[in-house]
Design a protein around this motif. Structure first.
Motif, PDB file in Angstrom:
ATOM      1  N   GLN A  95      77.761  90.361  57.062  1.00  7.16           N
ATOM      2  CA  GLN A  95      78.229  89.880  55.771  1.00  7.16           C
ATOM      3  C   GLN A  95      77.608  88.508  55.491  1.00  7.16           C
ATOM      4  O   GLN A  95      77.189  87.797  56.419  1.00  7.16           O
ATOM      5  N   PRO A  96      77.559  88.095  54.214  1.00  7.70           N
ATOM      6  CA  PRO A  96      77.004  86.766  53.884  1.00  7.70           C
ATOM      7  C   PRO A  96      77.762  85.616  54.549  1.00  7.70           C
ATOM      8  O   PRO A  96      77.191  84.551  54.758  1.00  7.70           O
ATOM      9  N   ILE A  97      79.046  85.840  54.872  1.00  9.01           N
ATOM     10  CA  ILE A  97      79.834  84.774  55.488  1.00  9.01           C
ATOM     11  C   ILE A  97      79.472  84.594  56.955  1.00  9.01           C
ATOM     12  O   ILE A  97      79.832  83.585  57.584  1.00  9.01           O
ATOM     13  N   ILE A 364      80.259  68.936  56.334  1.00  9.19           N
ATOM     14  CA  ILE A 364      79.551  69.737  55.324  1.00  9.19           C
ATOM     15  C   ILE A 364      79.528  71.206  55.729  1.00  9.19           C
ATOM     16  O   ILE A 364      79.774  72.104  54.906  1.00  9.19           O
ATOM     17  N   ILE A 365      79.258  71.483  56.995  1.00 11.43           N
ATOM     18  CA  ILE A 365      79.211  72.874  57.474  1.00 11.43           C
ATOM     19  C   ILE A 365      80.583  73.524  57.336  1.00 11.43           C
ATOM     20  O   ILE A 365      80.692  74.689  56.931  1.00 11.43           O
ATOM     21  N   PHE A 366      81.642  72.782  57.642  1.00 11.35           N
ATOM     22  CA  PHE A 366      83.001  73.322  57.494  1.00 11.35           C
ATOM     23  C   PHE A 366      83.307  73.648  56.039  1.00 11.35           C
ATOM     24  O   PHE A 366      83.841  74.721  55.724  1.00 11.35           O
ATOM     25  N   ILE A 367      82.978  72.742  55.129  1.00 10.46           N
ATOM     26  CA  ILE A 367      83.238  72.963  53.706  1.00 10.46           C
ATOM     27  C   ILE A 367      82.403  74.132  53.173  1.00 10.46           C
ATOM     28  O   ILE A 367      82.898  74.960  52.393  1.00 10.46           O
ATOM     29  N   VAL A 368      81.134  74.226  53.598  1.00 13.18           N
ATOM     30  CA  VAL A 368      80.275  75.344  53.176  1.00 13.18           C
ATOM     31  C   VAL A 368      80.856  76.667  53.670  1.00 13.18           C
ATOM     32  O   VAL A 368      80.855  77.671  52.942  1.00 13.18           O
ATOM     33  N   PHE A 369      81.362  76.674  54.896  1.00 13.32           N
ATOM     34  CA  PHE A 369      81.998  77.879  55.439  1.00 13.32           C
ATOM     35  C   PHE A 369      83.181  78.307  54.578  1.00 13.32           C
ATOM     36  O   PHE A 369      83.299  79.486  54.198  1.00 13.32           O
ATOM     37  N   ILE A 370      84.065  77.375  54.240  1.00  9.59           N
ATOM     38  CA  ILE A 370      85.231  77.692  53.411  1.00  9.59           C
ATOM     39  C   ILE A 370      84.789  78.160  52.020  1.00  9.59           C
ATOM     40  O   ILE A 370      85.292  79.167  51.484  1.00  9.59           O
ATOM     41  N   PHE A 371      83.850  77.440  51.416  1.00  6.35           N
ATOM     42  CA  PHE A 371      83.369  77.783  50.079  1.00  6.35           C
ATOM     43  C   PHE A 371      82.745  79.176  50.061  1.00  6.35           C
ATOM     44  O   PHE A 371      83.028  79.988  49.167  1.00  6.35           O
ATOM     45  N   THR A 372      81.915  79.470  51.058  1.00  5.01           N
ATOM     46  CA  THR A 372      81.247  80.774  51.121  1.00  5.01           C
ATOM     47  C   THR A 372      82.259  81.893  51.316  1.00  5.01           C
ATOM     48  O   THR A 372      82.140  82.968  50.711  1.00  5.01           O
ATOM     49  N   LEU A 373      83.258  81.648  52.154  1.00  3.22           N
ATOM     50  CA  LEU A 373      84.296  82.650  52.392  1.00  3.22           C
ATOM     51  C   LEU A 373      84.998  83.029  51.097  1.00  3.22           C
ATOM     52  O   LEU A 373      85.159  84.217  50.781  1.00  3.22           O
ATOM     53  N   PHE A 374      85.389  82.038  50.311  1.00  4.55           N
ATOM     54  CA  PHE A 374      86.092  82.314  49.062  1.00  4.55           C
ATOM     55  C   PHE A 374      85.147  82.900  48.011  1.00  4.55           C
ATOM     56  O   PHE A 374      85.510  83.836  47.295  1.00  4.55           O
ATOM     57  N   LYS A 375      83.927  82.364  47.944  1.00  2.00           N
ATOM     58  CA  LYS A 375      82.975  82.829  46.934  1.00  2.00           C
ATOM     59  C   LYS A 375      82.689  84.319  47.075  1.00  2.00           C
ATOM     60  O   LYS A 375      82.810  85.092  46.109  1.00  2.00           O
ATOM     61  N   TYR A 376      82.312  84.735  48.283  1.00  5.23           N
ATOM     62  CA  TYR A 376      81.932  86.131  48.475  1.00  5.23           C
ATOM     63  C   TYR A 376      83.138  87.059  48.501  1.00  5.23           C
ATOM     64  O   TYR A 376      83.019  88.233  48.153  1.00  5.23           O
ATOM     65  N   SER A 377      84.287  86.546  48.908  1.00  7.43           N
ATOM     66  CA  SER A 377      85.499  87.362  48.861  1.00  7.43           C
ATOM     67  C   SER A 377      85.869  87.681  47.417  1.00  7.43           C
ATOM     68  O   SER A 377      86.192  88.825  47.079  1.00  7.43           O
ATOM     69  N   ILE A 378      85.836  86.673  46.574  1.00 11.22           N
ATOM     70  CA  ILE A 378      86.161  86.895  45.158  1.00 11.22           C
ATOM     71  C   ILE A 378      85.122  87.800  44.506  1.00 11.22           C
ATOM     72  O   ILE A 378      85.458  88.726  43.762  1.00 11.22           O
TER      73      ILE A 378
END
Length: 443
Positions: A95-97, A364-378
């Motif tokens: 997955q992208p995440i 930054i890596i932590f925030i990108v991880f959270i952002f990517t998780l929500f982005k691709y989930s939505i």
């Protein structure tokens, strides 16, 4: 002769097991024998179907000591690897995440190696890597909507039992530690429940992750008896959250519910907001005082956090590039060199804590991880056509949103069982992505 030979071979295993259990029974007290027997039966069942282990792990982890939880999750990873090597399994999910998680793993390993206290950092590293390993097992074992539904039902039932134990604490009146409440500003507060978590704020972190999942089960259920069951579990969990008197938990819950309603049926906002404001008039004075204290900067807890955040910012300024090292122990050691009159274990803010531990790059890596998780989930789950997947994804994402909001007042990635719960929710999102990928196309 051949038939008799086969029958003799078939009899060897039960006879051998009978002798083994007889020896164990003879050597061990009855209670230890029963535990050993249950453990062996459990291992056999998990080897037969790894999903049994996943369900069991989800159900029992709040009640288990941290070390047993870690050992069980390591065992589950070992079972999956064994089955992958010797039995035909489906290919691993992609997955992208995945890459942000990989980068997060890399940065916490590097941060452990470069830590001012590598041994102390290893404690948190082991918890995170083991939890991520269990996520790996969940994603590659839970392959259908039926499997997923069983999993989340076990998760909600387990949380409900945890909450009921909290009610027992409220009834008997568990001891209230001085550091949990400002007695001057909250004279009516006599008890804050914490169930199996040892601290009401930590218990609240757990509850706000599970409540939206229980509400999703209620929302999706079509049969009246199922709706009634999940309405009851949701109300039990919400009442337990109220009794924690955790202000950060209440704020996180409110944000999580806002996300839940926004995603599941935004028109409900028009009615829920006025109802929520109206409910304030029916709340006990103790709860109202506790809510009012959120913006009371004279409150000892608020004052303590503000002073702590200022010192943490100083630590970040001095170690902005790579941080002091992954985990709470390097932070604790560093913090106490800045001030010795405020002993602490963490910064009471997940984002400041992350930056202090791992520097700007880790943050930054932590925030990108959270952002990517929500982005691709939505993008993938909430815009899909399967109503069950959409509803459950909303519940899981709302639980994550709630605890991330609570992270503004607490370090949510500190206690092992909360770390495990957080990664389980990430695993649920990834499992839904895999299930969605394998659904037949609707023309």
């Amino acid at each position: 002769m051949v038939v008799e030979s086969i029958k003799k071979k078939e009899a060897i295993l039960p006879i051998g097991l009978g002798i083994l259990f007889s020896i164990i029974y003879y050597k061990l007290p009855l209670n230890y024998f029963a535990i050993t027997l249950l453990g062996l039966v459990g291992i056999i069942l998990i080897l037969y179907d790894i999903r049994i282990g996943v369900y069991a792990g989800i159900f029992i982890f709040p009640f288990m000591p941290d070390m047993l939880n870690l050992l069980f999750m390591i065992f589950m990873v070992a079972v999956y690897v064994y089955k992958s090597l010797f039995k035909k399994t489906q290919p691993l999910t992609k997955q992208p995440i995945d890459m942000p998680i990989v980068f997060y793993i890399i940065i916490i390993i590097i941060s452990t190696i470069t830590s001012i206290d590598p041994t102390g950092s290893f404690r948190d590293l082991a918890i995170h890597l083991t939890s991520i390993g269990f996520v790996f097992v969940i994603v590659n074992s839970i392959k259908t909507k039926k499997d997923f539904n069983i999993l989340v039902v076990f998760l909600v039932i387990s949380a409900t039992l945890v909450a009921i134990y909290g009610f027992y604490q409220f009834k008997v009146g568990v001891e209230l530690e001085d550091k949990w409440v400002d007695a001057v500003n909250n004279p009516d507060v006599k008890t804050r429940i914490y169930s199996v978590f040892g601290n009401p704020n930590i218990f609240a972190e757990y509850l706000i992750m599970i409540i939206p999942i229980s509400l999703s089960l209620f929302w999706f259920s079509k049969k009246i008896h199922k709706k009634a069951i999940f309405l009851i579990t949701s109300l039990i969990l919400i009442l337990a959250l109220v009794l924690t008197l955790s202000r950060g938990g209440w704020i996180g819950f409110a944000f999580g519910m806002f996300v839940f309603v926004l995603l599941i049926e935004k028109r409900l906002l028009l009615s829920i907001i006025p109802l929520g404001l109206g409910a304030i008039y029916f709340l006990p004075q103790t709860i109202l005082n506790r809510i009012a204290s959120i913006v009371n900067f004279a409150d000892s807890s608020n004052d303590y956090r503000i002073r702590m955040w200022k010192i943490t910012l100083d630590i970040i300024k001095d170690h902005w590039l790579v941080g002091v090292g992954f985990g709470h122990l390097p932070f604790k050691q560093t913090f106490e060199t800045y001030i010795r009159t405020m002993p602490t274990f963490h910064a009471h803010n997940t984002y400041l804590e992350t930056m202090a531990e791992m520097g700007v790059l880790g943050f930054i890596i932590f925030i990108v991880f959270i952002f990517t998780l929500f982005k691709y989930s939505i993008k993938k789950l909430l815009k899909g056509k399967d109503n069950y997947i959409k509803t459950m994804a909303i519940g899981v994402l709302s639980g994550l949103a709630a605890v991330l909001a609570h992270g503004a007042a607490e370090n949510i990635l500190y206690i092992p069982r909360i770390i495990i719960t957080f990664w389980i929710l990430v695993g649920l999102v990834l499992a839904l992505m895999r299930i969605s990928d394998e659904l037949p196309e609707i023309s």
